[in-house]
Design an enzyme around this catalytic site. Structure first.
Site, PDB file in Angstrom:
ATOM      1  N   HIS A  43     -14.865  -0.632   2.693  1.00  0.00           N
ATOM      2  CA  HIS A  43     -14.980   1.284   2.765  1.00  0.00           C
ATOM      3  C   HIS A  43     -16.258   1.117   1.803  1.00  0.00           C
ATOM      4  CE1 HIS A  43     -11.168   2.526   5.134  1.00  0.00           C
ATOM      5  NE2 HIS A  43     -11.190   1.409   4.897  1.00  0.00           N
ATOM      6  N   TYR A  61      -6.448   9.028  -3.255  1.00  0.00           N
ATOM      7  CA  TYR A  61      -5.837   9.249  -3.726  1.00  0.00           C
ATOM      8  C   TYR A  61      -5.006  10.771  -3.667  1.00  0.00           C
ATOM      9  CZ  TYR A  61      -6.315   3.390  -5.417  1.00  0.00           C
ATOM     10  OH  TYR A  61      -5.572   3.119  -5.906  1.00  0.00           O
ATOM     11  N   PRO A 104       1.228   0.266  -8.447  1.00  0.00           N
ATOM     12  CA  PRO A 104      -0.251  -0.856  -7.070  1.00  0.00           C
ATOM     13  C   PRO A 104      -1.511   0.408  -6.843  1.00  0.00           C
ATOM     14  CG  PRO A 104       2.423   0.162  -6.396  1.00  0.00           C
ATOM     15  CD  PRO A 104       2.189   0.198  -7.692  1.00  0.00           C
ATOM     16  N   LYS A 149      -4.773  -3.991  -7.781  1.00  0.00           N
ATOM     17  CA  LYS A 149      -4.683  -4.936  -8.536  1.00  0.00           C
ATOM     18  C   LYS A 149      -3.907  -5.986  -8.229  1.00  0.00           C
ATOM     19  CE  LYS A 149      -8.280  -3.328  -9.526  1.00  0.00           C
ATOM     20  NZ  LYS A 149      -8.899  -2.910  -8.375  1.00  0.00           N
ATOM     21  N   TYR A 186     -12.424  -1.122 -10.507  1.00  0.00           N
ATOM     22  CA  TYR A 186     -11.445  -0.089  -9.402  1.00  0.00           C
ATOM     23  C   TYR A 186     -12.441  -1.556  -8.905  1.00  0.00           C
ATOM     24  CZ  TYR A 186      -9.762   2.240  -5.633  1.00  0.00           C
ATOM     25  OH  TYR A 186      -8.726   2.153  -4.868  1.00  0.00           O
TER      26      TYR A 186
HETATM   27  P1  FAS Z   1       4.735 -13.116  -4.329  1.00  0.00           P
HETATM   28  O1  FAS Z   1       5.982 -12.186  -5.224  1.00  0.00           O
HETATM   29  O2  FAS Z   1       3.893 -12.721  -3.399  1.00  0.00           O
HETATM   30  O3  FAS Z   1       5.406 -14.554  -3.598  1.00  0.00           O
HETATM   31  C1  FAS Z   1       6.032 -15.326  -4.485  1.00  0.00           C
HETATM   32  C2  FAS Z   1       6.956 -15.693  -3.165  1.00  0.00           C
HETATM   33  O4  FAS Z   1       7.801 -17.220  -4.217  1.00  0.00           O
HETATM   34  C3  FAS Z   1       7.453 -15.934  -2.404  1.00  0.00           C
HETATM   35  O5  FAS Z   1       6.936 -15.910  -1.038  1.00  0.00           O
HETATM   36  C4  FAS Z   1       8.666 -15.893  -3.184  1.00  0.00           C
HETATM   37  O6  FAS Z   1       9.747 -15.584  -1.849  1.00  0.00           O
HETATM   38  C5  FAS Z   1       8.916 -17.521  -3.726  1.00  0.00           C
HETATM   39  N1  FAS Z   1      10.104 -17.438  -4.417  1.00  0.00           N
HETATM   40  C6  FAS Z   1      10.534 -17.294  -5.576  1.00  0.00           C
HETATM   41  N2  FAS Z   1      11.570 -17.077  -6.295  1.00  0.00           N
HETATM   42  C7  FAS Z   1      10.923 -18.354  -5.768  1.00  0.00           C
HETATM   43  C8  FAS Z   1      11.886 -19.809  -6.158  1.00  0.00           C
HETATM   44  N3  FAS Z   1      12.559 -19.688  -7.228  1.00  0.00           N
HETATM   45  N4  FAS Z   1      12.086 -20.891  -5.105  1.00  0.00           N
HETATM   46  C9  FAS Z   1      10.713 -21.203  -4.077  1.00  0.00           C
HETATM   47  N5  FAS Z   1       9.841 -19.801  -4.094  1.00  0.00           N
HETATM   48  C10 FAS Z   1      10.689 -18.265  -4.530  1.00  0.00           C
HETATM   49  N6  FAS Z   1      -0.035  -5.185  -4.522  1.00  0.00           N
HETATM   50  C11 FAS Z   1      -1.471  -4.345  -4.185  1.00  0.00           C
HETATM   51  O7  FAS Z   1      -2.516  -4.838  -4.469  1.00  0.00           O
HETATM   52  N7  FAS Z   1      -1.343  -3.301  -3.714  1.00  0.00           N
HETATM   53  C12 FAS Z   1      -0.065  -2.416  -2.810  1.00  0.00           C
HETATM   54  O8  FAS Z   1       0.231  -1.577  -2.525  1.00  0.00           O
HETATM   55  C13 FAS Z   1       1.101  -3.096  -3.166  1.00  0.00           C
HETATM   56  N8  FAS Z   1       2.912  -3.152  -2.843  1.00  0.00           N
HETATM   57  C14 FAS Z   1       2.970  -4.084  -3.556  1.00  0.00           C
HETATM   58  C15 FAS Z   1       4.328  -3.471  -2.941  1.00  0.00           C
HETATM   59  C16 FAS Z   1       5.732  -4.295  -3.591  1.00  0.00           C
HETATM   60  C17 FAS Z   1       6.661  -4.204  -2.639  1.00  0.00           C
HETATM   61  C18 FAS Z   1       5.506  -5.772  -4.240  1.00  0.00           C
HETATM   62  C19 FAS Z   1       6.716  -6.701  -4.865  1.00  0.00           C
HETATM   63  C20 FAS Z   1       4.397  -5.664  -4.459  1.00  0.00           C
HETATM   64  C21 FAS Z   1       3.474  -4.773  -3.997  1.00  0.00           C
HETATM   65  N9  FAS Z   1       2.046  -5.666  -4.328  1.00  0.00           N
HETATM   66  C22 FAS Z   1       1.157  -5.035  -4.229  1.00  0.00           C
HETATM   67  C23 FAS Z   1       1.667  -6.529  -4.738  1.00  0.00           C
HETATM   68  C24 FAS Z   1       1.949  -7.844  -4.556  1.00  0.00           C
HETATM   69  O9  FAS Z   1       0.871  -7.185  -2.884  1.00  0.00           O
HETATM   70  C25 FAS Z   1       1.433  -9.506  -5.417  1.00  0.00           C
HETATM   71  O10 FAS Z   1       0.654  -8.968  -6.261  1.00  0.00           O
HETATM   72  C26 FAS Z   1       0.918 -10.123  -4.662  1.00  0.00           C
HETATM   73  O11 FAS Z   1       2.547 -10.209  -4.336  1.00  0.00           O
HETATM   74  C27 FAS Z   1       1.016 -11.115  -5.282  1.00  0.00           C
HETATM   75  O12 FAS Z   1       1.303 -12.094  -5.093  1.00  0.00           O
HETATM   76  P2  FAS Z   1       2.345 -13.958  -5.688  1.00  0.00           P
HETATM   77  O13 FAS Z   1       1.807 -14.314  -7.301  1.00  0.00           O
HETATM   78  O14 FAS Z   1       2.449 -15.119  -4.834  1.00  0.00           O
HETATM   79  O15 FAS Z   1       3.634 -13.653  -5.603  1.00  0.00           O
HETATM   80  C1  PHB Z   2      -2.704   0.016   0.654  1.00  0.00           C
HETATM   81  O1  PHB Z   2      -3.553  -0.064   1.788  1.00  0.00           O
HETATM   82  O2  PHB Z   2      -1.468  -0.796   0.583  1.00  0.00           O
HETATM   83  C2  PHB Z   2      -2.561   0.513  -0.781  1.00  0.00           C
HETATM   84  C3  PHB Z   2      -4.161   0.406  -0.792  1.00  0.00           C
HETATM   85  C4  PHB Z   2      -4.777   1.014  -2.301  1.00  0.00           C
HETATM   86  C5  PHB Z   2      -3.545   0.970  -3.581  1.00  0.00           C
HETATM   87  C6  PHB Z   2      -2.466   0.481  -2.906  1.00  0.00           C
HETATM   88  C7  PHB Z   2      -1.821  -0.028  -1.735  1.00  0.00           C
HETATM   89  O3  PHB Z   2      -4.018   1.286  -4.642  1.00  0.00           O
END
Ligand code: FAS
Ligand code: PHB
Length: 389
Positions: free
Chosen positions: A72, A200, A292, A296, A384
């Site tokens: 994009h 957005y 989100p 980032k 961004y």
């Molecule tokens: P993660 O949380 O993905 O992974 C951590 C891992 O550690 C998990 O698999 C967990 O099971 C494991 N773990 C936890 N405790 C443990 C323990 N004690 N022992 C062993 N393992 C353990 N980011 C965006 O850029 N755009 C979005 O739209 C977006 N939407 C999101 C929506 C939600 C609901 C959430 C929670 C996050 C969102 N994020 C988004 C952010 C998300 O993408 C994170 O930045 C990304 O998952 C980060 O990856 P990790 O640091 O690997 O953490």
């Molecule tokens: C998504 O595609 O999930 C998405 C895109 C842009 C954002 C957050 C989430 O800022």
């Protein structure tokens, strides 16, 4: 067991770090609390900065992203009925954004780990991190009820916001910066053709976002009350509310369908300093959370892994510990930039309960300024698309 780097957490940060280290002949083990199926069921991020695309390609896990991802020129913003602008990263930075879901990235990383015989031990319990302030740290855990121990040189805390790694840093050392927002995002996934742009919406009824995962998989969000309950949001109500927040010509193009996933995520800004303590180094959500709105979160996890893997490779290959000593300061510089951008866009695009007419005019004037000023838009685009590593 003995390894060079014990990695806690098998999400994107832990899996990517283990893959990059393994490709540089650095021995590592990933300990993941959940099953692989559980990790892959999480629906999260969708948009990659160009720097993230390059890190994934360099790690040899970019082929499917290049085949199935969608480039994009940037992300649109709509407001006041018919007003719109494009965060045109292609025009102002020369770099596009890549729409490619975190779930697919995690699938690609698991496949790459399996292909290389990487050690990912899932469904572990009671992980404990020990002696990180000495030269012989070790990790304990239970697998199928058996107590296990891994002696290592370093521990990488990639276990997310609710993990144990951050909590292993002594209370008198760690500094927490946190802001909770008075709303959440209600997200839906549907097997319908998405809009061809990512947009957005700033609307009096609340923020909305139209995004995608592939030509037959749409991802939409609407700002919702913090205490919203999914059972009060049947699909029809979601689609009506989503369409109400976009301009009519755009709403008319939204193809609705049954949700295959629906969830509510609270929004918070969270940064823990330092990201290193003794032989423990944090990467990803274990150290920071951003709302989100700026896409980032996942991108920061990838940039942390870029810095941490480069530092560990310099140490093991060249005996140079300088990058590892600087890891926390280096990673945090980029973390704070992304935290500020995410806070800025969240403040610009959402409705806050305590906002008055003046606050709303500030949002509108900022959006009009972005739409008419190339220097304002260039400033936003360079942040961004992702600041240089
Ligand atoms: P993660 O949380 O993905 O992974 C951590 C891992 O550690 C998990 O698999 C967990 O099971 C494991 N773990 C936890 N405790 C443990 C323990 N004690 N022992 C062993 N393992 C353990 N980011 C965006 O850029 N755009 C979005 O739209 C977006 N939407 C999101 C929506 C939600 C609901 C959430 C929670 C996050 C969102 N994020 C988004 C952010 C998300 O993408 C994170 O930045 C990304 O998952 C980060 O990856 P990790 O640091 O690997 O953490
Ligand atoms: C998504 O595609 O999930 C998405 C895109 C842009 C954002 C957050 C989430 O800022």
């Amino acid at each position: 067991m003995r390894t060079q780097v014990a990695i806690i957490g098998g999400g994107p940060a832990g899996l990517l770090l283990s893959h990059i280290l393994h490709r540089s002949d650095i021995d590592c083990v990933v300990l993941e609390r959940r099953s692989r199926e559980y990790v892959l069921r999480r629906i999260r991020a969708g948009v990659l900065e160009w720097g993230s695309v390059e890190v994934l390609r360099a790690a040899g896990v970019g082929d499917r992203m290049d085949r199935e991802g969608h480039l994009h020129d940037g992300t649109g913003i709509v407001w006041s009925g018919s007003r719109h602008c494009l965060i045109d990263t292609k025009k102002f930075t020369g770099k596009p954004m890549m729409a490619y879901g975190q779930t697919a990235i995690t699938e690609d990383l698991y496949a790459a780990r399996d292909a290389m015989g990487g050690v990912v031990i899932d469904e572990v319990d009671d992980v404990g991190i020990h002696d990180i302030d000495g030269d012989t740290p070790f990790v304990t855990f239970r697998k199928n009820g058996d107590e296990q121990r891994i002696d290592c040189d370093y521990v990488a805390g990639c276990d997310g916001f609710r993990g144990i790694s951050r909590r292993t840093i002594p209370q008198d050392i760690i500094r927490i910066y946190e802001k909770e927002y008075p709303f959440g995002w209600l997200g839906i996934m549907s097997e319908t053709p998405p809009l061809d742009e990512i947009v957005y919406a700033n609307h009096p009824r609340g923020f909305a976002l139209a995004s995608q995962r592939n030509p037959m998989l749409s991802r939409y969000y609407i700002q919702c009350e913090l205490d919203a309950d999914l059972k009060d949001w049947p699909d029809d109500r979601f689609w009506d509310e989503l369409k109400a927040r976009f301009p009519t010509e755009m709403a008319d193009r939204i193809v609705t369908g049954p949700s295959i996933e629906k969830s509510i995520a609270p929004l918070r800004s969270f940064v823990a300093e330092p990201m290193s303590y003794g032989r423990l180094h944090l990467a990803g959500d274990s150290a920071h959370i951003v709302p989100p709105t700026g896409a980032k979160g996942l991108n920061l996890a990838i940039s942390d892994v870029h810095y941490l893997s480069s530092a560990l490779i310099a140490l093991y290959r060249d005996g140079d510990a300088k990058l590892l000593e600087q890891y926390s300061a280096t990673a945090l510089k980029r973390v704070w930039g992304a935290a500020r951008l995410s806070w800025y866009l969240t403040t610009l695009l959402h409705r806050f309960p305590d906002q008055g007419p003046f606050d709303l005019r500030m949002q509108e004037d900022e959006l009009e300024y972005l739409a008419r000023s190339e220097s304002a838009m260039r400033n936003l685009c360079e942040q961004y698309v992702g600041l240089p590593f």
